[in-house]
Design a protein around this motif. Structure first.
Motif, PDB file in Angstrom:
ATOM      1  N   LEU A  94       0.816  -1.212   0.000  1.00 32.31           N
ATOM      2  CA  LEU A  94       0.000   0.000   0.000  1.00 32.31           C
ATOM      3  C   LEU A  94       0.853   1.266   0.000  1.00 32.31           C
ATOM      4  O   LEU A  94       0.383   2.329  -0.401  1.00 32.31           O
ATOM      5  CB  LEU A  94      -0.938  -0.005   1.211  1.00 32.31           C
ATOM      6  N   GLN A  95       2.088   1.166   0.459  1.00 32.30           N
ATOM      7  CA  GLN A  95       2.974   2.330   0.508  1.00 32.30           C
ATOM      8  C   GLN A  95       3.492   2.697  -0.885  1.00 32.30           C
ATOM      9  O   GLN A  95       3.600   3.857  -1.223  1.00 32.30           O
ATOM     10  CB  GLN A  95       4.161   2.046   1.440  1.00 32.30           C
ATOM     11  N   ARG A  96       3.854   1.677  -1.649  1.00 29.19           N
ATOM     12  CA  ARG A  96       4.394   1.910  -2.987  1.00 29.19           C
ATOM     13  C   ARG A  96       3.473   1.243  -4.003  1.00 29.19           C
ATOM     14  O   ARG A  96       3.284   0.042  -3.999  1.00 29.19           O
ATOM     15  CB  ARG A  96       5.803   1.308  -3.108  1.00 29.19           C
ATOM     16  N   LYS A  97       2.914   2.039  -4.873  1.00 33.45           N
ATOM     17  CA  LYS A  97       1.956   1.516  -5.849  1.00 33.45           C
ATOM     18  C   LYS A  97       2.659   0.582  -6.836  1.00 33.45           C
ATOM     19  O   LYS A  97       3.834   0.727  -7.120  1.00 33.45           O
ATOM     20  CB  LYS A  97       1.303   2.667  -6.597  1.00 33.45           C
ATOM     21  N   ASN A  98       1.911  -0.347  -7.350  1.00 35.92           N
ATOM     22  CA  ASN A  98       2.387  -1.327  -8.329  1.00 35.92           C
ATOM     23  C   ASN A  98       3.528  -2.193  -7.810  1.00 35.92           C
ATOM     24  O   ASN A  98       4.361  -2.655  -8.584  1.00 35.92           O
ATOM     25  CB  ASN A  98       2.808  -0.638  -9.628  1.00 35.92           C
TER      26      ASN A  98
END
Length: 107
Positions: A65-69
């Motif tokens: 959830l912190q870093r997309k993809n």
């Protein structure tokens, strides 16, 4: 000859785990046969649900959830849903027959 579907190997592993669980349970000479049964049935259900998710195109991996993809990874492998999460997923519902059957095995 046609190539087998992607989910076929996971389904085969599920059947093998279930057969091993029953074999362990029925072998009275085997020490800790009940524990072996529970562990291998747990794995059989997990592999079965993952095979169905693969077949139906359901993404059963955890996303960061912190870093997309980005996928959450454990030892370089994408983290996948545990048995409880998979059986209570939107696909089956928390009160469905799959969740009830899984709950009896993993008490």
């Amino acid at each position: 000859m046609a190539r087998p579907p992607r989910w076929q190997s996971t389904l085969d592993a599920s059947a093998e785990e279930a057969c091993l669980a029953v074999r362990l349970y029925n072998d009275s000479a085997e020490s800790r046969s009940f524990e072996g049964f529970v562990i291998h049935m747990h794995l059989a259900w997990l592999y079965l649900l993952h095979a169905e998710f693969l077949r139906d195109g359901v993404d059963y991996r955890y996303w960061d959830l912190q870093r997309k993809n980005r996928l959450l990874k454990i030892d370089g492998e994408a983290k996948r849903w545990e048995l409880e999460v998979a059986s209570n997923s939107v696909v089956y519902g928390s009160g469905g027959h799959v969740a009830v059957n899984v709950a009896t095995v993993t008490v």
